[in-house]
Design a protein around this motif. Structure first.
Motif, PDB file in Angstrom:
ATOM      1  N   LYS A  28     -62.978  26.276  21.308  1.00  0.00           N
ATOM      2  CA  LYS A  28     -64.382  26.302  21.699  1.00  0.00           C
ATOM      3  C   LYS A  28     -64.847  27.736  21.920  1.00  0.00           C
ATOM      4  O   LYS A  28     -65.974  28.099  21.569  1.00  0.00           O
ATOM      5  CB  LYS A  28     -64.574  25.489  22.984  1.00  0.00           C
ATOM      6  CG  LYS A  28     -64.367  23.995  22.816  1.00  0.00           C
ATOM      7  CD  LYS A  28     -64.731  23.250  24.081  1.00  0.00           C
ATOM      8  CE  LYS A  28     -63.808  23.607  25.210  1.00  0.00           C
ATOM      9  NZ  LYS A  28     -64.125  22.853  26.445  1.00  0.00           N
ATOM     10  N   LEU A  29     -63.977  28.529  22.491  1.00  0.00           N
ATOM     11  CA  LEU A  29     -64.305  29.923  22.783  1.00  0.00           C
ATOM     12  C   LEU A  29     -64.630  30.683  21.501  1.00  0.00           C
ATOM     13  O   LEU A  29     -65.623  31.402  21.415  1.00  0.00           O
ATOM     14  CB  LEU A  29     -63.109  30.552  23.498  1.00  0.00           C
ATOM     15  CG  LEU A  29     -63.187  31.980  23.997  1.00  0.00           C
ATOM     16  CD1 LEU A  29     -62.207  32.126  25.158  1.00  0.00           C
ATOM     17  CD2 LEU A  29     -62.799  32.946  22.905  1.00  0.00           C
ATOM     18  N   ILE A  30     -63.825  30.489  20.475  1.00  0.00           N
ATOM     19  CA  ILE A  30     -64.031  31.210  19.216  1.00  0.00           C
ATOM     20  C   ILE A  30     -65.297  30.719  18.510  1.00  0.00           C
ATOM     21  O   ILE A  30     -66.090  31.515  18.002  1.00  0.00           O
ATOM     22  CB  ILE A  30     -62.809  31.034  18.296  1.00  0.00           C
ATOM     23  CG1 ILE A  30     -61.592  31.726  18.931  1.00  0.00           C
ATOM     24  CG2 ILE A  30     -63.078  31.617  16.923  1.00  0.00           C
ATOM     25  CD1 ILE A  30     -60.307  31.439  18.217  1.00  0.00           C
ATOM     26  N   GLN A  31     -65.507  29.404  18.505  1.00  0.00           N
ATOM     27  CA  GLN A  31     -66.677  28.862  17.819  1.00  0.00           C
ATOM     28  C   GLN A  31     -67.977  29.408  18.381  1.00  0.00           C
ATOM     29  O   GLN A  31     -68.907  29.736  17.651  1.00  0.00           O
ATOM     30  CB  GLN A  31     -66.656  27.331  17.922  1.00  0.00           C
ATOM     31  CG  GLN A  31     -65.589  26.677  17.050  1.00  0.00           C
ATOM     32  CD  GLN A  31     -65.496  25.188  17.279  1.00  0.00           C
ATOM     33  OE1 GLN A  31     -65.935  24.670  18.307  1.00  0.00           O
ATOM     34  NE2 GLN A  31     -64.911  24.491  16.329  1.00  0.00           N
ATOM     35  N   CYS A  32     -68.029  29.536  19.708  1.00  0.00           N
ATOM     36  CA  CYS A  32     -69.286  29.986  20.294  1.00  0.00           C
ATOM     37  C   CYS A  32     -69.490  31.477  20.142  1.00  0.00           C
ATOM     38  O   CYS A  32     -70.621  31.957  20.173  1.00  0.00           O
ATOM     39  CB  CYS A  32     -69.369  29.588  21.770  1.00  0.00           C
ATOM     40  SG  CYS A  32     -68.227  30.458  22.831  1.00  0.00           S
ATOM     41  N   CYS A  33     -68.413  32.231  19.957  1.00  0.00           N
ATOM     42  CA  CYS A  33     -68.579  33.685  19.896  1.00  0.00           C
ATOM     43  C   CYS A  33     -68.897  34.187  18.495  1.00  0.00           C
ATOM     44  O   CYS A  33     -69.399  35.297  18.329  1.00  0.00           O
ATOM     45  CB  CYS A  33     -67.327  34.393  20.424  1.00  0.00           C
ATOM     46  SG  CYS A  33     -66.002  34.476  19.242  1.00  0.00           S
ATOM     47  N   LEU A  34     -68.633  33.372  17.479  1.00  0.00           N
ATOM     48  CA  LEU A  34     -68.832  33.856  16.126  1.00  0.00           C
ATOM     49  C   LEU A  34     -70.294  34.164  15.825  1.00  0.00           C
ATOM     50  O   LEU A  34     -70.597  35.026  14.999  1.00  0.00           O
ATOM     51  CB  LEU A  34     -68.300  32.806  15.125  1.00  0.00           C
ATOM     52  CG  LEU A  34     -66.782  32.630  15.113  1.00  0.00           C
ATOM     53  CD1 LEU A  34     -66.400  31.525  14.137  1.00  0.00           C
ATOM     54  CD2 LEU A  34     -66.090  33.932  14.738  1.00  0.00           C
ATOM     55  N   LEU A  35     -71.217  33.445  16.472  1.00  0.00           N
ATOM     56  CA  LEU A  35     -72.632  33.617  16.174  1.00  0.00           C
ATOM     57  C   LEU A  35     -73.342  34.537  17.162  1.00  0.00           C
ATOM     58  O   LEU A  35     -74.547  34.768  17.050  1.00  0.00           O
ATOM     59  CB  LEU A  35     -73.325  32.241  16.179  1.00  0.00           C
ATOM     60  CG  LEU A  35     -72.779  31.227  15.166  1.00  0.00           C
ATOM     61  CD1 LEU A  35     -73.491  29.902  15.326  1.00  0.00           C
ATOM     62  CD2 LEU A  35     -72.950  31.756  13.750  1.00  0.00           C
ATOM     63  N   LEU A  36     -72.569  35.073  18.119  1.00  0.00           N
ATOM     64  CA  LEU A  36     -73.214  35.888  19.150  1.00  0.00           C
ATOM     65  C   LEU A  36     -73.423  37.318  18.688  1.00  0.00           C
ATOM     66  O   LEU A  36     -72.552  37.910  18.049  1.00  0.00           O
ATOM     67  CB  LEU A  36     -72.349  35.892  20.420  1.00  0.00           C
ATOM     68  CG  LEU A  36     -72.371  34.590  21.226  1.00  0.00           C
ATOM     69  CD1 LEU A  36     -71.311  34.627  22.295  1.00  0.00           C
ATOM     70  CD2 LEU A  36     -73.731  34.376  21.838  1.00  0.00           C
TER      71      LEU A  36
ATOM     72  N   ASN B  20     -55.367  27.012  26.396  1.00  0.00           N
ATOM     73  CA  ASN B  20     -55.808  25.771  25.763  1.00  0.00           C
ATOM     74  C   ASN B  20     -57.152  25.290  26.296  1.00  0.00           C
ATOM     75  O   ASN B  20     -57.692  24.291  25.828  1.00  0.00           O
ATOM     76  CB  ASN B  20     -54.761  24.668  25.971  1.00  0.00           C
ATOM     77  CG  ASN B  20     -53.529  24.870  25.109  1.00  0.00           C
ATOM     78  OD1 ASN B  20     -53.616  25.451  24.031  1.00  0.00           O
ATOM     79  ND2 ASN B  20     -52.383  24.397  25.579  1.00  0.00           N
ATOM     80  N   ASP B  21     -57.672  25.988  27.295  1.00  0.00           N
ATOM     81  CA  ASP B  21     -58.925  25.551  27.928  1.00  0.00           C
ATOM     82  C   ASP B  21     -59.833  26.750  28.188  1.00  0.00           C
ATOM     83  O   ASP B  21     -60.161  27.071  29.336  1.00  0.00           O
ATOM     84  CB  ASP B  21     -58.631  24.809  29.232  1.00  0.00           C
ATOM     85  CG  ASP B  21     -59.875  24.152  29.837  1.00  0.00           C
ATOM     86  OD1 ASP B  21     -60.920  24.128  29.156  1.00  0.00           O
ATOM     87  OD2 ASP B  21     -59.792  23.675  30.976  1.00  0.00           O
ATOM     88  N   SER B  22     -60.222  27.441  27.115  1.00  0.00           N
ATOM     89  CA  SER B  22     -61.207  28.528  27.177  1.00  0.00           C
ATOM     90  C   SER B  22     -60.912  29.564  28.253  1.00  0.00           C
ATOM     91  O   SER B  22     -61.814  30.031  28.952  1.00  0.00           O
ATOM     92  CB  SER B  22     -62.610  27.945  27.377  1.00  0.00           C
ATOM     93  OG  SER B  22     -62.948  27.108  26.300  1.00  0.00           O
ATOM     94  N   LEU B  23     -59.646  29.889  28.403  1.00  0.00           N
ATOM     95  CA  LEU B  23     -59.214  30.936  29.342  1.00  0.00           C
ATOM     96  C   LEU B  23     -59.576  30.614  30.789  1.00  0.00           C
ATOM     97  O   LEU B  23     -59.840  31.513  31.595  1.00  0.00           O
ATOM     98  CB  LEU B  23     -59.789  32.300  28.943  1.00  0.00           C
ATOM     99  CG  LEU B  23     -59.275  32.853  27.613  1.00  0.00           C
ATOM    100  CD1 LEU B  23     -60.001  34.143  27.250  1.00  0.00           C
ATOM    101  CD2 LEU B  23     -57.773  33.095  27.672  1.00  0.00           C
TER     102      LEU B  23
END
Length: 435
Positions: A3-11, A99-102
């Motif tokens: 989830k962390l990676i998915q949200c940061c790609l468009l930022l 495993n849980d967004s740090l």
């Protein structure tokens, strides 16, 4: 982390500024070659309490982060992936769930009071003593440095660079043994002054504790699997033992450290131990079965900082020269044993890659094809293709990167930026590794 990676790609994120240093953007363009790339996907930092990026996490416990370690195991039937960060000046080990967004799991404090006396099986360390008047040396805060796992990753070992009251590192320090199921300290053992490196043997029976402070290395037997029974089995001196009672308050023990022993690696057969001499170059070699220091071999660059062995090859970083060196460890050992007794034998069969001034920690992929190296002076992480020792790319890092670890799947590279004088650094960067 997904989830962390998915949200940061468009930022698209503006630069953060701390002191006089710019902090790199999260979600910046991947950097590397066509065969391997790094992309910064998250940061944990202790300097900006109001980050605008949801993948930039503020945690005041990140205070001078020194080292990082990723634990991957099954606990109570659940796949666990935890990130451990040693905050040197904070006197803490901070634990996050990869495993849980740090998500922060806990903070392991290295501050001890009278109530913690049961953690100490013994207080004194052979050949050392506490200063007169030190009535309770086990009331202290330890400054955690490096880490290693033993006993099928059941225990995490964390040496303390200093006890807080011992500014000149003239007295015994300590090492914590942490149960990784509970993340609780289960025992504290004394060490010599200024322990830095702690490394497990390939057969899992021993750990080596290498001391920056006085040219000594010690072995602990962990084969029982019971922390109460872990014990020292060998004490080595490399060339000479530094005299500790001559230091004045003006001495900087980070510099006045004799040979400044640092990088440490067991050979894959567990029969020998290699230790880098950061002052003056060279590698000290120990016979583990015979429990004997054999001597040192030279021919490396002058500032040997970190060692690792992968398969047939020994790799080391040279701090001042900004290079990583490679050779076959068996060839080095064979040369040394043949020249044993000679003064400063010079081994010259090294291959070099320039990775940036202030080369610090190095990590290597599980297949041994790629190596990563921190450049502390140039604030970057370099990628080296090990087959021809060519630096194929680099990516910016927050100021003064120092520690590094890679996960088992070769998906993430974690880098700590220690910081100096409250400027820059004080952050943990998580890079995604792609091909």
């Amino acid at each position: 982390m997904k989830k962390l990676i998915q949200c940061c790609l468009l930022l698209l994120v503006t630069n953060l500024v701390h002191g006089q240093y710019k902090i790199l953007q999260i979600g910046a363009k991947s950097v590397g070659s066509t065969e391997l790339k790094l992309k910064l996907v998250a940061r944990i930092q202790g300097y900006n309490p109001s980050p605008t990026n949801p993948t930039d996490f503020y945690d005041p416990a990140i205070y001078s982060p020194k080292s990082a370690l990723i634990l991957e195991k099954i606990i109570n039937g659940k796949a666990v992936k935890k990130l451990y960060i040693n905050s040197l000046e904070g006197g803490q080990t901070v634990v996050y769930d990869m495993n849980d967004s740090l998500k922060k799991i806990c903070v392991i404090s290295h501050t001890f009071a009278t109530a913690d006396s049961g953690l100490f099986g013994e207080t004194n360390f052979p050949g050392y003593s506490f200063k007169p008047g030190r009535t309770n040396p086990n009331i202290f805060t330890g400054k955690p440095v490096e880490m290693c796992l033993t006993n099928n990753d059941k225990y995490l070992w964390v040496p303390y660079y200093r006890r807080d009251y011992d500014t000149l590192a003239q007295e015994p320090s300590a090492i914590a043994i942490i149960n990784t199921d509970s993340d609780k300290i289960v025992r504290l053992m004394p060490t010599a002054p200024l322990p830095k490196m702690v490394v497990r043997s390939a057969d899992g029976k021993l750990i080596a504790v290498t001391n920056w402070g006085d040219n000594t290395v010690h072995l602990i037997d962990v084969s029982s699997g019971n922390p109460a029974q872990f014990h020292y089995v060998a004490h080595f001196v490399v060339d000479y033992k530094l005299k500790l009672d001559t230091f004045s308050k003006k001495i900087d023990r980070d510099v006045e450290c004799g040979l400044c022993l640092r990088g440490t690696a067991f050979t894959p057969d567990s029969n020998y131990l290699f230790v880098g001499r950061m002052h003056g170059g060279g590698i000290a070699i120990f016979d583990i079965k015979g429990q004997k220091y054999l001597g040192s071999v030279f021919g490396t660059k002058e500032n040997v900082r970190h060692l690792l062995i992968k398969g047939d090859y020994l790799y080391l970083s040279s701090n001042n020269d900004g290079v990583v060196e490679k050779t076959k460890w068996k060839d080095l050992l064979k040369f040394f044993l043949a020249k044993k007794g000679q003064k400063k034998p010079q081994y010259k069969n090294w291959r070099l890659a320039f990775t940036g001034q202030g080369a610090r920690t190095i990590s290597i992929t599980s297949d041994g094809k790629y190596l990563f190296a921190n450049s502390n002076n140039q604030s970057k992480v370099s990628i080296v293709r090990t087959s021809d020792m060519k630096t194929i790319g680099s990516i910016r890092a927050d100021p003064y990167p120092v520690g590094m670890t890679i996960d088992k799947s070769n998906k993430y590279l974690v880098v700590t930026a220690q910081g100096r004088n409250d400027k820059g650094g004080n952050s943990v960067m998580i890079y995604e590794i792609t091909r």
